[in-house]
Design a protein around this motif. Structure first.
Motif, short mmCIF file in Angstrom:
data_model
loop_
_atom_site.label_atom_id
_atom_site.label_comp_id
_atom_site.label_asym_id
_atom_site.label_seq_id
_atom_site.Cartn_x
_atom_site.Cartn_y
_atom_site.Cartn_z
N VAL A 120 0.88 -1.16 0.00
CA VAL A 120 0.00 0.00 0.00
C VAL A 120 0.92 1.21 0.00
CG1 VAL A 120 -1.70 1.35 1.28
CG2 VAL A 120 -1.85 -1.16 1.26
N ALA A 121 0.74 2.10 -0.97
CA ALA A 121 1.58 3.30 -1.06
C ALA A 121 0.68 4.53 -0.98
CB ALA A 121 2.37 3.31 -2.35
N ASN A 122 0.95 5.39 -0.02
CA ASN A 122 0.15 6.60 0.19
C ASN A 122 0.93 7.82 -0.23
OD1 ASN A 122 -1.90 5.00 1.37
ND2 ASN A 122 -0.92 5.13 3.37
N VAL A 123 0.35 8.62 -1.10
CA VAL A 123 0.98 9.87 -1.52
C VAL A 123 0.53 10.98 -0.58
CG1 VAL A 123 1.28 11.54 -3.38
CG2 VAL A 123 1.10 9.10 -3.91
N THR A 124 1.47 11.53 0.18
CA THR A 124 1.14 12.61 1.11
C THR A 124 1.69 13.93 0.55
OG1 THR A 124 3.11 12.19 2.49
CG2 THR A 124 1.09 11.00 3.04
N SER A 125 2.40 14.70 1.35
CA SER A 125 2.89 16.00 0.90
C SER A 125 3.85 16.57 1.93
CB SER A 125 1.71 16.97 0.71
OG SER A 125 2.16 18.29 0.52
N GLY A 126 4.75 17.43 1.47
CA GLY A 126 5.59 18.17 2.41
C GLY A 126 4.76 19.03 3.34
N LEU A 127 3.55 19.40 2.89
CA LEU A 127 2.66 20.22 3.73
C LEU A 127 2.05 19.43 4.88
CD1 LEU A 127 0.87 22.37 0.99
CD2 LEU A 127 2.84 22.97 2.41
N ALA A 128 2.33 18.14 4.95
CA ALA A 128 1.93 17.36 6.12
C ALA A 128 2.77 17.76 7.33
CB ALA A 128 2.11 15.87 5.85
N PHE A 129 3.94 18.37 7.10
CA PHE A 129 4.88 18.68 8.18
C PHE A 129 4.82 20.15 8.59
CE2 PHE A 129 6.78 15.38 5.37
CZ PHE A 129 6.48 14.30 6.18
N ILE A 130 4.74 21.04 7.61
CA ILE A 130 4.57 22.47 7.87
C ILE A 130 3.37 22.92 7.03
CG2 ILE A 130 5.53 24.78 7.64
CD1 ILE A 130 6.97 23.33 9.78
N PRO A 131 2.24 23.25 7.65
CA PRO A 131 1.03 23.56 6.89
C PRO A 131 1.06 24.95 6.26
CG PRO A 131 0.59 23.78 9.22
CD PRO A 131 1.98 23.25 9.11
N LEU A 132 0.29 25.07 5.20
CA LEU A 132 0.11 26.33 4.48
C LEU A 132 -1.31 26.81 4.77
CD1 LEU A 132 1.52 28.22 2.43
CD2 LEU A 132 0.50 26.84 0.61
N LYS A 133 -1.43 28.02 5.30
CA LYS A 133 -2.72 28.47 5.83
C LYS A 133 -3.81 28.62 4.77
CE LYS A 133 -1.79 33.47 5.77
NZ LYS A 133 -1.65 34.68 6.62
N ILE A 134 -3.46 28.84 3.52
CA ILE A 134 -4.48 29.04 2.49
C ILE A 134 -5.12 27.72 2.05
CG2 ILE A 134 -3.58 31.22 1.62
CD1 ILE A 134 -2.21 29.69 -0.60
N VAL A 135 -4.49 26.60 2.39
CA VAL A 135 -5.08 25.28 2.06
C VAL A 135 -5.13 24.43 3.32
CG1 VAL A 135 -4.55 25.24 -0.41
CG2 VAL A 135 -2.78 24.56 1.21
N PRO A 136 -5.86 24.87 4.35
CA PRO A 136 -5.80 24.22 5.66
C PRO A 136 -6.33 22.80 5.69
CG PRO A 136 -7.60 25.81 5.60
CD PRO A 136 -6.80 26.01 4.34
N VAL A 137 -7.39 22.52 4.95
CA VAL A 137 -7.97 21.18 4.97
C VAL A 137 -7.04 20.20 4.25
CG1 VAL A 137 -9.96 19.77 4.31
CG2 VAL A 137 -10.30 22.10 5.13
N TYR A 138 -6.50 20.63 3.12
CA TYR A 138 -5.54 19.80 2.40
C TYR A 138 -4.38 19.41 3.32
CZ TYR A 138 -1.95 18.46 -1.00
OH TYR A 138 -0.98 17.78 -1.70
N CYS A 139 -3.81 20.40 4.01
CA CYS A 139 -2.68 20.12 4.91
C CYS A 139 -3.08 19.14 6.02
CB CYS A 139 -2.18 21.42 5.52
SG CYS A 139 -1.49 22.58 4.33
#
Length: 253
Positions: A135-154
């Motif tokens: 099972v491979a899950n694609v996450t994001s660098g924004l999982a570690f430091i969030p970006l306020k304009i895309v809060p739900v995505y983070c």
């Protein structure tokens, strides 16, 4: 993990990172299935790579996920890899209330719930296989430091990061490997709003993410943080508040 002779399902596989991963897996000698919401994009992908198997599926819908599982395991009983790649990103301003949170697309269902549910569906099937599964899950660098304009995505990507760690621990003594791929900003449709602000010109190309993904599978690197995402993960350990403010200042101009 062996990167040839697998049968792989990639969600959100008709464009961007998903299609790039499909391409490298096909070239490596794997049978690849992709699914996506837009039939037109699936047809375009199949025209480019005739070996692909395609399925229209909106993974945000519970019934669609269950139908996808039943179809995939029936048509491809030897399926042994699931790439949870489907994702959407929306700019949501909570100062305006719930506007945009539940409109045409749900980030929570697509990015987080679908991954958890599909994993729960496919893992028992994988446990019955004689070969190594993943099972491979694609996450994001924004999982570690969030970006306020895309809060739900983070939030969804941070949730997926945590889920991947727990799932990997649960399955450690089985034949199922759990991988996490965390890219930085990538030049795909996902970041179309950022592109409008010219923020994603520095993003890396999807094929670079795909190549890093294949190396991770081949070398059993279960957590692969790519490019600038490494900086964000390191920053989250050193001075998260400072780097959060810095990232948001840069992103919003």
């Amino acid at each position: 993990m062996q990167t040839t002779n697998n049968t792989v399902l990639i969600t959100g596989g008709s464009t961007g990172i998903g299609l790039a991963i499909a391409e490298v897996l096909i070239k490596a000698g794997n049978e690849v299935i992709i699914c996506g919401r837009r039939e037109s994009k699936l047809l375009e992908a199949k025209q480019k790579f005739p070996q692909l198997h395609t399925r229209v599926c909106d993974v945000a819908q519970k019934s669609a996920r269950e139908e996808l599982y039943q179809w995939a395991t029936s048509e491809f009983p030897h399926i042994n890899m699931l790439f949870n790649n489907a994702g959407i990103q929306k700019e949501i301003d909570f100062l305006t209330g719930a506007s945009g949170l539940y409109d045409e697309e749900s980030e929570i269902e697509t990015n987080l719930v679908a991954t958890i549910h599909l994993s729960a569906l496919f893992i028992p099937h994988f446990l019955q296989q004689q070969k190594e599964c993943a099972v491979a899950n694609v996450t994001s660098g924004l999982a570690f430091i969030p970006l306020k304009i895309v809060p739900v995505y983070c939030a969804t990507k941070a949730g997926l990061h945590s889920f991947s760690i727990s799932l990997r621990s649960q399955l450690a003594k089985t034949n199922v490997r759990v991988f996490e791929i965390a890219p930085p900003i990538v030049k795909t449709e996902l970041h179309r709003e950022a592109q409008a602000r010219k923020q994603s010109q520095r993003g890396i190309a999807a094929p670079a993410v795909a190549e890093a993904t294949i190396r991770a599978l081949k070398n059993n690197h279960y957590e692969t943080i790519i490019g600038e995402a490494n900086v964000l993960k390191g920053a989250s350990r050193i001075a998260p508040k400072f780097f959060h403010n810095l990232l948001n200042k840069v992103a919003t101009g």
